[in-house]
Design an enzyme around this catalytic site. Structure first.
Site, PDB file in Angstrom:
ATOM      1  N   GLU A   1      43.213  34.678  19.612  1.00 14.03           N
ATOM      2  CA  GLU A   1      41.875  34.619  19.036  1.00 14.03           C
ATOM      3  C   GLU A   1      41.084  35.877  19.361  1.00 14.03           C
ATOM      4  O   GLU A   1      41.335  36.545  20.365  1.00 14.03           O
ATOM      5  CB  GLU A   1      41.123  33.394  19.579  1.00 14.03           C
ATOM      6  CG  GLU A   1      41.710  32.091  19.057  1.00 14.03           C
ATOM      7  CD  GLU A   1      41.052  30.838  19.627  1.00 14.03           C
ATOM      8  OE1 GLU A   1      40.880  29.875  18.877  1.00 14.03           O
ATOM      9  OE2 GLU A   1      40.733  30.819  20.835  1.00 14.03           O
TER      10      GLU A   1
ATOM     11  N   CYS B   1      35.278  40.879  20.896  1.00 12.45           N
ATOM     12  CA  CYS B   1      36.047  40.516  22.082  1.00 12.45           C
ATOM     13  C   CYS B   1      37.499  40.332  21.634  1.00 12.45           C
ATOM     14  O   CYS B   1      37.785  39.457  20.818  1.00 12.45           O
ATOM     15  CB  CYS B   1      35.477  39.229  22.670  1.00 12.45           C
ATOM     16  SG  CYS B   1      36.397  38.594  24.071  1.00 12.45           S
TER      17      CYS B   1
ATOM     18  N   CYS C   1      48.119  33.422  28.415  1.00 12.77           N
ATOM     19  CA  CYS C   1      47.953  34.215  29.638  1.00 12.77           C
ATOM     20  C   CYS C   1      48.832  33.622  30.713  1.00 12.77           C
ATOM     21  O   CYS C   1      48.859  32.406  30.890  1.00 12.77           O
ATOM     22  CB  CYS C   1      46.490  34.188  30.087  1.00 12.77           C
ATOM     23  SG  CYS C   1      46.155  35.225  31.543  1.00 12.77           S
TER      24      CYS C   1
ATOM     25  N   CYS D   1      43.941  30.836  36.276  1.00 10.90           N
ATOM     26  CA  CYS D   1      42.605  30.630  36.822  1.00 10.90           C
ATOM     27  C   CYS D   1      42.153  29.229  36.416  1.00 10.90           C
ATOM     28  O   CYS D   1      42.262  28.854  35.248  1.00 10.90           O
ATOM     29  CB  CYS D   1      41.634  31.682  36.291  1.00 10.90           C
ATOM     30  SG  CYS D   1      42.189  33.374  36.618  1.00 10.90           S
TER      31      CYS D   1
ATOM     32  N   CYS E   1      39.538  28.558  33.413  1.00 12.06           N
ATOM     33  CA  CYS E   1      39.715  29.229  32.125  1.00 12.06           C
ATOM     34  C   CYS E   1      40.693  28.463  31.236  1.00 12.06           C
ATOM     35  O   CYS E   1      41.810  28.138  31.658  1.00 12.06           O
ATOM     36  CB  CYS E   1      40.229  30.651  32.355  1.00 12.06           C
ATOM     37  SG  CYS E   1      40.471  31.570  30.824  1.00 12.06           S
TER      38      CYS E   1
ATOM     39  N   GLY F   1      44.375  36.629  27.764  1.00 12.94           N
ATOM     40  CA  GLY F   1      45.335  37.517  28.413  1.00 12.94           C
ATOM     41  C   GLY F   1      44.734  38.400  29.475  1.00 12.94           C
ATOM     42  O   GLY F   1      43.521  38.523  29.616  1.00 12.94           O
ATOM     43  N   GLU F   2      45.623  39.010  30.260  1.00  9.74           N
ATOM     44  CA  GLU F   2      45.225  39.926  31.327  1.00  9.74           C
ATOM     45  C   GLU F   2      45.603  41.357  30.878  1.00  9.74           C
ATOM     46  O   GLU F   2      46.787  41.719  30.858  1.00  9.74           O
ATOM     47  CB  GLU F   2      45.944  39.529  32.626  1.00  9.74           C
ATOM     48  CG  GLU F   2      45.874  40.553  33.738  1.00  9.74           C
ATOM     49  CD  GLU F   2      44.455  41.057  34.034  1.00  9.74           C
ATOM     50  OE1 GLU F   2      43.507  40.267  34.080  1.00  9.74           O
ATOM     51  OE2 GLU F   2      44.311  42.284  34.203  1.00  9.74           O
TER      52      GLU F   2
ATOM     53  N   SER G   1      38.496  44.344  31.049  1.00  9.59           N
ATOM     54  CA  SER G   1      38.226  43.412  32.140  1.00  9.59           C
ATOM     55  C   SER G   1      39.539  42.973  32.781  1.00  9.59           C
ATOM     56  O   SER G   1      40.521  42.723  32.091  1.00  9.59           O
ATOM     57  CB  SER G   1      37.484  42.193  31.588  1.00  9.59           C
ATOM     58  OG  SER G   1      37.213  41.273  32.623  1.00  9.59           O
TER      59      SER G   1
ATOM     60  N   SER H   1      36.815  40.611  37.248  1.00  5.69           N
ATOM     61  CA  SER H   1      36.494  39.187  37.350  1.00  5.69           C
ATOM     62  C   SER H   1      36.641  38.783  38.803  1.00  5.69           C
ATOM     63  O   SER H   1      37.749  38.600  39.298  1.00  5.69           O
ATOM     64  CB  SER H   1      37.449  38.371  36.474  1.00  5.69           C
ATOM     65  OG  SER H   1      37.201  38.647  35.110  1.00  5.69           O
ATOM     66  N   LEU H   2      35.511  38.633  39.483  1.00  4.80           N
ATOM     67  CA  LEU H   2      35.548  38.405  40.932  1.00  4.80           C
ATOM     68  C   LEU H   2      35.437  36.911  41.251  1.00  4.80           C
ATOM     69  O   LEU H   2      36.326  36.338  41.868  1.00  4.80           O
ATOM     70  CB  LEU H   2      34.428  39.212  41.590  1.00  4.80           C
ATOM     71  CG  LEU H   2      34.494  39.339  43.098  1.00  4.80           C
ATOM     72  CD1 LEU H   2      35.731  40.107  43.529  1.00  4.80           C
ATOM     73  CD2 LEU H   2      33.241  40.045  43.624  1.00  4.80           C
ATOM     74  N   HIS H   3      34.318  36.313  40.894  1.00  4.44           N
ATOM     75  CA  HIS H   3      34.094  34.858  40.923  1.00  4.44           C
ATOM     76  C   HIS H   3      34.018  34.208  42.305  1.00  4.44           C
ATOM     77  O   HIS H   3      33.754  32.999  42.402  1.00  4.44           O
ATOM     78  CB  HIS H   3      35.146  34.103  40.094  1.00  4.44           C
ATOM     79  CG  HIS H   3      35.283  34.601  38.693  1.00  4.44           C
ATOM     80  ND1 HIS H   3      34.201  34.967  37.917  1.00  4.44           N
ATOM     81  CD2 HIS H   3      36.374  34.802  37.919  1.00  4.44           C
ATOM     82  CE1 HIS H   3      34.633  35.361  36.727  1.00  4.44           C
ATOM     83  NE2 HIS H   3      35.938  35.287  36.697  1.00  4.44           N
TER      84      HIS H   3
ATOM     85  N   ASN I   1      31.147  28.095  30.809  1.00  8.78           N
ATOM     86  CA  ASN I   1      31.307  27.428  29.524  1.00  8.78           C
ATOM     87  C   ASN I   1      32.287  26.280  29.703  1.00  8.78           C
ATOM     88  O   ASN I   1      33.387  26.491  30.204  1.00  8.78           O
ATOM     89  CB  ASN I   1      31.815  28.416  28.472  1.00  8.78           C
ATOM     90  CG  ASN I   1      30.808  29.529  28.252  1.00  8.78           C
ATOM     91  OD1 ASN I   1      29.644  29.276  27.953  1.00  8.78           O
ATOM     92  ND2 ASN I   1      31.237  30.764  28.447  1.00  8.78           N
TER      93      ASN I   1
ATOM     94  N   CYS J   1      33.205  32.852  26.624  1.00  7.73           N
ATOM     95  CA  CYS J   1      34.113  33.284  27.701  1.00  7.73           C
ATOM     96  C   CYS J   1      34.906  32.113  28.247  1.00  7.73           C
ATOM     97  O   CYS J   1      34.336  31.090  28.616  1.00  7.73           O
ATOM     98  CB  CYS J   1      33.337  33.875  28.879  1.00  7.73           C
ATOM     99  SG  CYS J   1      32.142  35.120  28.448  1.00  7.73           S
TER     100      CYS J   1
HETATM  101  N1  SAH Z   1      42.050  38.295  32.214  1.00  6.56           N
HETATM  102  C1  SAH Z   1      40.923  39.211  32.160  1.00  6.56           C
HETATM  103  C2  SAH Z   1      40.323  39.309  30.785  1.00  6.56           C
HETATM  104  C3  SAH Z   1      39.623  38.058  30.301  1.00  6.56           C
HETATM  105  S1  SAH Z   1      37.912  38.287  30.499  1.00  6.56           S
HETATM  106  C4  SAH Z   1      39.886  38.800  33.165  1.00  6.56           C
HETATM  107  O1  SAH Z   1      39.942  37.674  33.653  1.00  6.56           O
HETATM  108  O2  SAH Z   1      39.029  39.603  33.509  1.00  6.56           O
HETATM  109  C5  SAH Z   1      37.249  36.700  30.323  1.00  6.56           C
HETATM  110  C6  SAH Z   1      36.134  36.475  31.330  1.00  6.56           C
HETATM  111  O3  SAH Z   1      35.607  35.155  31.157  1.00  6.56           O
HETATM  112  C7  SAH Z   1      36.665  36.567  32.742  1.00  6.56           C
HETATM  113  O4  SAH Z   1      35.694  37.125  33.576  1.00  6.56           O
HETATM  114  C8  SAH Z   1      36.856  35.106  33.051  1.00  6.56           C
HETATM  115  O5  SAH Z   1      36.912  34.872  34.401  1.00  6.56           O
HETATM  116  C9  SAH Z   1      35.665  34.483  32.400  1.00  6.56           C
HETATM  117  N2  SAH Z   1      35.798  33.062  32.181  1.00  6.56           N
HETATM  118  C10 SAH Z   1      36.938  32.338  32.178  1.00  6.56           C
HETATM  119  N3  SAH Z   1      36.691  31.055  31.947  1.00  6.56           N
HETATM  120  C11 SAH Z   1      35.350  30.940  31.816  1.00  6.56           C
HETATM  121  C12 SAH Z   1      34.478  29.843  31.538  1.00  6.56           C
HETATM  122  N4  SAH Z   1      34.962  28.644  31.351  1.00  6.56           N
HETATM  123  N5  SAH Z   1      33.157  30.087  31.467  1.00  6.56           N
HETATM  124  C13 SAH Z   1      32.675  31.352  31.619  1.00  6.56           C
HETATM  125  N6  SAH Z   1      33.455  32.413  31.867  1.00  6.56           N
HETATM  126  C14 SAH Z   1      34.777  32.209  31.970  1.00  6.56           C
END
Ligand code: SAH
Length: 324
Positions: free
Chosen positions: A81, A95, A102, A106, A109, A147-148, A176, A200-202, A276, A317
């Site tokens: 997508e 995007c 992927c 995580c 996601c 994907g990464e 990212s 993507s730290l989180h 989300n 996201c």
């Molecule tokens: N794999 C790469 C590229 C994807 S970026 C990465 O993780 O950076 C997509 C972004 O959306 C990432 O920062 C991811 O952590 C974030 N994301 C994943 N699930 C999400 C959700 N349910 N709500 C908000 N952000 C989310």
């Protein structure tokens, strides 16, 4: 459009011919027929041998906020997508996905829940942008779809390098990553163009990060952040940090304080992402996000909160799972 195929088919023609074809495609042409400076015979050959897009559009959904999500299939039928975000200030941001599915898992996601198929080619990545370019001019691209990207660096770098032809400068292109070190290291060493880097730290510490991002066991925080610091030293460009706000998981004032201690505000710019819904967590409340933001602010950061787009069509996201 697979430009390698175009060049093969036009192998007995001067090289500028395939360049002309690409220029038309990059400027939003809808068919070979539009390419009026390419001879009819050549166009007929291309028509026959090279599909205009490497991707087939399977479905498109439009959100109440104007966001468009497109579901494509590769020639073998693998789903992916891409999303066009339209902002009130006129910005048009696409995007793109770098993989079908992927391989990382995580927990928050949706993409991680679907089957991983394969890396996309540079042409399959570019065709996502071109799909939307045929609707209207675009000026930003983020590699934040499925994907990464750092698991597919050759195709991702090649696609990113061609984006200026499509109207997207390097400064308006962001890749990212979860911090996949081999790819990140190559990005730092090889990409001299001012393409932006997002991490993507989180979570502000290893134990929690490993819980929600299993990849952290393989590439722990210290190593990833050291590589980001090296990037700043070498390129003098800030790293954007993405931090998804999960209610009761990573969103306390203590977490914010820990995050402020972990990162140098001179090197990292923090972007808080409202969660989300993907069925696994609750998102932090507005108040909680504000408190987190204030704490970072007091510690010298200038955090921003990401505008949520396309949630009603599961285009936001982390919601890309190719279900419809
Ligand atoms: N794999 C790469 C590229 C994807 S970026 C990465 O993780 O950076 C997509 C972004 O959306 C990432 O920062 C991811 O952590 C974030 N994301 C994943 N699930 C999400 C959700 N349910 N709500 C908000 N952000 C989310």
């Amino acid at each position: 459009m697979d430009l390698d195929r175009v060049s093969e088919v036009l192998a007995d023609e001067p090289a500028y011919r395939s360049r002309q074809v690409w220029e038309w495609a990059a400027r939003g042409a809808r068919s070979y027929a539009e390419m009026t400076n390419v001879s009819t015979a050549m166009r007929a050959r291309l028509e026959e041998e090279v599909p205009f897009s490497t991707l087939e559009l399977a479905h498109e959904a439009v959100s109440s906020d104007g966001t468009i999500k497109a579901l494509f299939h590769t020639h073998e039928g693998h789903p992916l997508e891409a999303v066009l975000m339209r902002f009130r200030d006129g910005r048009r941001s696409v995007c793109v996905s770098s993989q079908s599915g992927c391989p990382l898992t995580c927990t928050f996601c949706a993409t991680g829940q679907m089957q991983f198929r394969r890396n996309l080619t540079q042409w399959e990545i570019l065709d996502q942008a071109l799909h939307f370019r045929r609707k209207e001019p675009i000026d930003h691209v983020v590699f934040m779809g499925m994907g990464e990207p750092m698991l597919n660096v050759d195709a991702v770098f090649a696609a990113a390098r061609r984006l200026p032809d499509v109207g997207v400068t390097h400064r308006r292109t962001t890749i990212s990553t979860v911090g996949w070190l081999p790819g990140l290291t190559r990005f730092i060493d090889e990409v001299e163009e001012p393409i932006r880097l997002a991490l993507s730290l989180h979570a502000p510490a290893d134990a929690l990060r490993s819980e929600i991002m299993p990849v952290n066991d393989r590439y722990p925080l210290d190593d990833v952040l050291a590589e980001c610091n090296r990037y700043f030293e070498l390129r003098r460009r800030k790293v954007f940090v993405e931090y998804v706000m999960l209610d009761g998981v990573n969103d306390s004032v203590e977490h914010a304080t820990e995050l402020a201690e972990l990162l140098d505000s001179y090197i990292f710019k923090v972007n808080l992402i409202p969660y989300n819904p993907t069925g696994m967590y609750d998102g932090s409340s507005r108040e909680r996000i504000q408190e987190f933001k204030d704490t970072l602010h007091a510690a010298g950061f200038s955090p921003t909160v990401r505008l949520t787009r396309g949630r009603d069509i599961a285009a936001a996201c982390g919601q890309l799972a190719a279900t419809a």
